[in-house]
Design a protein around this motif. Structure first.
Motif, mmCIF file in Angstrom:
data_model
loop_
_atom_site.group_PDB
_atom_site.id
_atom_site.type_symbol
_atom_site.label_atom_id
_atom_site.label_comp_id
_atom_site.label_asym_id
_atom_site.label_seq_id
_atom_site.Cartn_x
_atom_site.Cartn_y
_atom_site.Cartn_z
ATOM 1 N N PRO A 189 0.849 -1.189 0.000
ATOM 2 C CA PRO A 189 0.000 0.000 0.000
ATOM 3 C C PRO A 189 0.890 1.246 0.000
ATOM 4 C CG PRO A 189 -0.843 -1.609 1.552
ATOM 5 C CD PRO A 189 0.501 -2.113 1.081
ATOM 6 N N PRO A 190 0.531 2.267 -0.772
ATOM 7 C CA PRO A 190 1.407 3.444 -0.913
ATOM 8 C C PRO A 190 1.859 4.070 0.406
ATOM 9 C CG PRO A 190 -0.363 3.540 -2.515
ATOM 10 C CD PRO A 190 -0.658 2.369 -1.615
ATOM 11 N N ALA A 191 0.992 4.196 1.386
ATOM 12 C CA ALA A 191 1.386 4.820 2.658
ATOM 13 C C ALA A 191 2.419 3.970 3.400
ATOM 14 C CB ALA A 191 0.167 5.066 3.542
ATOM 15 N N TYR A 192 2.277 2.641 3.338
ATOM 16 C CA TYR A 192 3.245 1.776 4.006
ATOM 17 C C TYR A 192 4.577 1.800 3.262
ATOM 18 C CZ TYR A 192 5.447 -2.246 6.175
ATOM 19 O OH TYR A 192 6.334 -3.070 6.840
ATOM 20 N N ARG A 193 4.528 1.769 1.939
ATOM 21 C CA ARG A 193 5.750 1.856 1.141
ATOM 22 C C ARG A 193 6.477 3.161 1.447
ATOM 23 N NH1 ARG A 193 7.863 -0.133 -4.144
ATOM 24 N NH2 ARG A 193 9.164 1.562 -4.910
ATOM 25 N N ASP A 194 5.730 4.254 1.522
ATOM 26 C CA ASP A 194 6.319 5.556 1.831
ATOM 27 C C ASP A 194 6.944 5.552 3.233
ATOM 28 O OD1 ASP A 194 6.755 8.414 1.229
ATOM 29 O OD2 ASP A 194 5.334 8.703 2.885
ATOM 30 N N TRP A 195 6.248 4.945 4.199
ATOM 31 C CA TRP A 195 6.773 4.857 5.575
ATOM 32 C C TRP A 195 8.108 4.123 5.588
ATOM 33 C CZ3 TRP A 195 5.779 6.664 10.374
ATOM 34 C CH2 TRP A 195 6.358 6.000 11.448
ATOM 35 N N LEU A 196 8.163 2.968 4.917
ATOM 36 C CA LEU A 196 9.425 2.227 4.857
ATOM 37 C C LEU A 196 10.503 3.046 4.160
ATOM 38 C CD1 LEU A 196 8.298 -1.413 3.982
ATOM 39 C CD2 LEU A 196 9.255 -0.614 6.156
ATOM 40 N N GLY A 197 10.127 3.712 3.072
ATOM 41 C CA GLY A 197 11.099 4.508 2.331
ATOM 42 C C GLY A 197 11.684 5.641 3.157
ATOM 43 N N ARG A 198 10.838 6.296 3.939
ATOM 44 C CA ARG A 198 11.292 7.436 4.738
ATOM 45 C C ARG A 198 11.814 7.050 6.115
ATOM 46 N NH1 ARG A 198 7.620 10.432 6.597
ATOM 47 N NH2 ARG A 198 5.853 9.158 6.034
ATOM 48 N N ARG A 199 11.168 6.059 6.763
ATOM 49 C CA ARG A 199 11.469 5.785 8.177
ATOM 50 C C ARG A 199 11.901 4.346 8.455
ATOM 51 N NH1 ARG A 199 7.795 8.771 12.179
ATOM 52 N NH2 ARG A 199 9.413 7.896 13.482
ATOM 53 N N ASN A 200 11.768 3.465 7.508
ATOM 54 C CA ASN A 200 12.185 2.061 7.605
ATOM 55 C C ASN A 200 11.932 1.428 8.971
ATOM 56 O OD1 ASN A 200 13.138 -0.417 6.777
ATOM 57 N ND2 ASN A 200 15.249 0.064 7.289
ATOM 58 N N GLY A 201 10.676 1.391 9.350
ATOM 59 C CA GLY A 201 10.315 0.659 10.543
ATOM 60 C C GLY A 201 10.540 1.362 11.855
ATOM 61 N N GLN A 202 10.978 2.605 11.831
ATOM 62 C CA GLN A 202 11.154 3.312 13.099
ATOM 63 C C GLN A 202 9.815 3.363 13.828
ATOM 64 O OE1 GLN A 202 12.960 7.125 12.338
ATOM 65 N NE2 GLN A 202 14.318 6.234 10.818
ATOM 66 N N THR A 203 9.818 3.006 15.083
ATOM 67 C CA THR A 203 8.589 2.962 15.856
ATOM 68 C C THR A 203 8.103 4.383 16.137
ATOM 69 O OG1 THR A 203 9.259 0.868 16.819
ATOM 70 C CG2 THR A 203 7.527 2.077 17.974
ATOM 71 N N PRO A 204 6.825 4.652 15.870
ATOM 72 C CA PRO A 204 6.292 5.999 16.123
ATOM 73 C C PRO A 204 6.354 6.355 17.608
ATOM 74 C CG PRO A 204 4.724 4.652 14.890
ATOM 75 C CD PRO A 204 5.829 3.760 15.329
ATOM 76 N N GLU A 205 6.346 7.644 17.889
ATOM 77 C CA GLU A 205 6.359 8.099 19.282
ATOM 78 C C GLU A 205 5.094 7.650 20.000
ATOM 79 O OE1 GLU A 205 6.234 12.306 21.618
ATOM 80 O OE2 GLU A 205 7.620 12.143 19.929
ATOM 81 N N ASN A 206 3.930 7.828 19.367
ATOM 82 C CA ASN A 206 2.674 7.339 19.936
ATOM 83 C C ASN A 206 2.592 5.848 19.651
ATOM 84 O OD1 ASN A 206 1.971 9.905 20.764
ATOM 85 N ND2 ASN A 206 0.822 10.347 18.912
ATOM 86 N N ARG A 207 2.299 5.048 20.687
ATOM 87 C CA ARG A 207 2.348 3.596 20.510
ATOM 88 C C ARG A 207 1.120 2.866 21.037
ATOM 89 N NH1 ARG A 207 7.143 0.730 22.490
ATOM 90 N NH2 ARG A 207 6.230 1.283 24.463
ATOM 91 N N HIS A 208 0.143 3.572 21.553
ATOM 92 C CA HIS A 208 -1.050 2.922 22.097
ATOM 93 C C HIS A 208 -2.017 2.618 20.957
ATOM 94 C CE1 HIS A 208 -4.807 2.679 24.578
ATOM 95 N NE2 HIS A 208 -3.997 1.858 25.225
ATOM 96 N N VAL A 209 -2.398 1.349 20.810
ATOM 97 C CA VAL A 209 -3.251 0.866 19.728
ATOM 98 C C VAL A 209 -4.596 0.445 20.319
ATOM 99 C CG1 VAL A 209 -3.480 -0.874 17.908
ATOM 100 C CG2 VAL A 209 -1.210 -0.044 18.541
ATOM 101 N N THR A 210 -5.689 0.921 19.729
ATOM 102 C CA THR A 210 -7.017 0.500 20.167
ATOM 103 C C THR A 210 -7.732 -0.206 19.018
ATOM 104 O OG1 THR A 210 -7.957 2.644 19.590
ATOM 105 C CG2 THR A 210 -7.238 2.364 21.860
ATOM 106 N N PHE A 211 -8.593 -1.163 19.370
ATOM 107 C CA PHE A 211 -9.346 -1.931 18.378
ATOM 108 C C PHE A 211 -10.477 -2.653 19.098
ATOM 109 C CE2 PHE A 211 -5.845 -4.397 20.002
ATOM 110 C CZ PHE A 211 -6.364 -5.659 20.235
#
Length: 146
Positions: free
Chosen positions: A29-51
């Motif tokens: 997906p373009p947003a994930y590809r862009d994330w890897l291209g720019r940040r390569n898996g760096q964990t975001p500062e915000n880390r709390h996930v809800t679902f």
């Protein structure tokens, strides 16, 4: 870092991303590809996930988003996919994990294409899959401090 290890690249070149897509036999997906291209898996500062889990609100803490060519195999997208990818069926890619070892999964193909899921590793795949966000962008936007 131990001697002989190459540091994890902070970003990825387009040819590395193209190779990843060929190996996965899927377009990222373009947003994930862009994330890897720019940040390569760096964990975001915000880390709390809800679902929602079984009709009830649930949450977890993101431990890591996997990097390509990480200096540590436990955080490496290639390593995780080659070792455990068969468990995720051909349409899904594990892109990270929570503090309990559960996976954050991105649908690369099929009816859930581009959606991000929480996968409870203690139950069968189809039972343990819970929608987090309709896209990687929404996943990142939905992360909160914690």
């Amino acid at each position: 870092m131990r001697p002989g290890r190459t540091p994890t690249p902070a970003s990825l070149a387009p040819d590395t991303l193209d190779l990843l897509e060929r190996v996965l036999d899927a377009r990222l997906p373009p947003a994930y590809r862009d994330w890897l291209g720019r940040r390569n898996g760096q964990t975001p500062e915000n880390r709390h996930v809800t679902f929602m889990k079984n009709g009830r609100p649930s949450s977890t803490t993101l431990h890591a988003l996997y990097a390509v060519n990480s200096e540590h195999s436990f955080n490496d997208l290639w390593h995780y996919h080659s070792t455990y990818g068969q468990e995720l069926r051909p349409w899904y890619l594990s892109i990270g994990n929570d503090d309990g070892g559960n996976q954050i999964v991105l649908a690369l193909k099929g009816p859930n294409h581009r959606k991000v899921f929480f996968h409870d590793h203690e139950v069968p795949f189809d039972v343990g899959l819970h929608l987090i966000a309709p896209s990687f962008e929404a996943f990142l936007t939905g992360l909160t401090p914690g």
